[in-house]
Design an enzyme around this catalytic site. Structure first.
Site, short mmCIF file in Angstrom:
data_model
loop_
_atom_site.label_atom_id
_atom_site.label_comp_id
_atom_site.label_asym_id
_atom_site.label_seq_id
_atom_site.Cartn_x
_atom_site.Cartn_y
_atom_site.Cartn_z
N GLY A 19 55.55 14.40 98.58
CA GLY A 19 56.16 14.93 99.79
C GLY A 19 55.68 14.17 101.01
O GLY A 19 54.90 13.24 100.91
N GLY A 21 55.83 14.25 105.71
CA GLY A 21 56.25 14.86 106.97
C GLY A 21 56.19 13.84 108.07
O GLY A 21 56.19 12.63 107.83
N SER A 22 56.08 14.33 109.30
CA SER A 22 56.11 13.43 110.45
C SER A 22 54.82 12.63 110.58
O SER A 22 54.80 11.62 111.28
CB SER A 22 56.38 14.22 111.72
N GLY A 24 52.66 11.72 107.73
CA GLY A 24 52.20 10.97 106.57
C GLY A 24 52.95 11.32 105.31
O GLY A 24 53.82 12.18 105.30
N LYS A 41 46.90 11.08 100.62
CA LYS A 41 47.70 11.22 101.83
C LYS A 41 47.56 9.93 102.61
O LYS A 41 46.45 9.47 102.87
CB LYS A 41 47.23 12.41 102.66
N ASP A 131 48.72 25.41 112.07
CA ASP A 131 49.99 25.13 111.39
C ASP A 131 50.06 25.89 110.06
O ASP A 131 50.41 25.34 109.03
CB ASP A 131 50.17 23.62 111.16
#
Length: 187
Positions: A19, A21-22, A24, A41, A131
């Site tokens: 997966g 995201g913005s 990494g 990551k 978050d």
């Protein structure tokens, strides 16, 4: 899986993208020294300030706590910052979907108990996550399959005095951090 032999730190062989995201991308990898599966990551070095470096530093401060992933290595490879950490199971959202979008009362209470403890631990060590959402709450793997792990702490900060925080919010000095969908109305 690709036939490419992509290695990080001459130790971790990339296998599968899990997966992103913005900030990494997360990959499953194999530690070629031990044969263990790990998560990697990656964050491009152009991201400044580094969210991944902040995440690494927070994990170091929280190390040893129940439900905190183990970090195996942090460093740079080519134009990426990389963190190798414990490979975990599915996210809470995926688990909820797998269960037909219904958890038993017992499951809800067990999750609530664990999540309250995770947040209390983080706060007792001086950090706010900023978050919290189902995608950042992962179930463990194997014998730790019923343990909830708090992940993706890169947006976290050291706690501030409550009065300072309240004054800053009232004066408009604070902006929304995290995911809008899960933010409070006050934010």
């Amino acid at each position: 899986m690709s036939n490419l032999d992509l290695r990080i730190n001459n130790r971790y062989q990339l296998q599968l993208r899990l997966g992103g995201g913005s900030f990494g991308e997360v990959y499953q990898a194999c530690d070629i020294r031990t044969g263990d599966e790990v998560a990697l990551k990656l964050e491009h070095i152009k991201i400044d300030p580094s969210v991944l470096e902040n995440e690494y530093q927070i994990y170091e401060e929280l190390a040893g706590g129940t439900g905190i992933p183990r970090i195996y290595w942090y460093g740079q490879e080519c134009e990426f910052r990389v963190m190798a950490f414990e490979l975990l199971g599915p996210g809470l959202e995926d688990t909820f979907n797998y269960c037909g979008r219904r958890f038993s009362l017992k499951t809800v209470l067990m999750l609530a108990d664990q999540l309250i403890r995770r947040l209390e631990y983080s706060h007792s060590r001086g950090f706010i996550h900023r978050d919290i959402r189902p995608e950042n709450l992962l179930m463990g793997d194997g014998k730790h399959g019923s343990t909830v792990y708090v992940t993706d702490v890169g947006m976290g900060v050291e706690t501030l005095e409550r009065t300072t925080w309240s004054e800053d919010v009232q004066q408009g000095k604070r902006s929304l951090v995290g995911t809008i969908r899960y933010a409070s109305i006050t934010a």
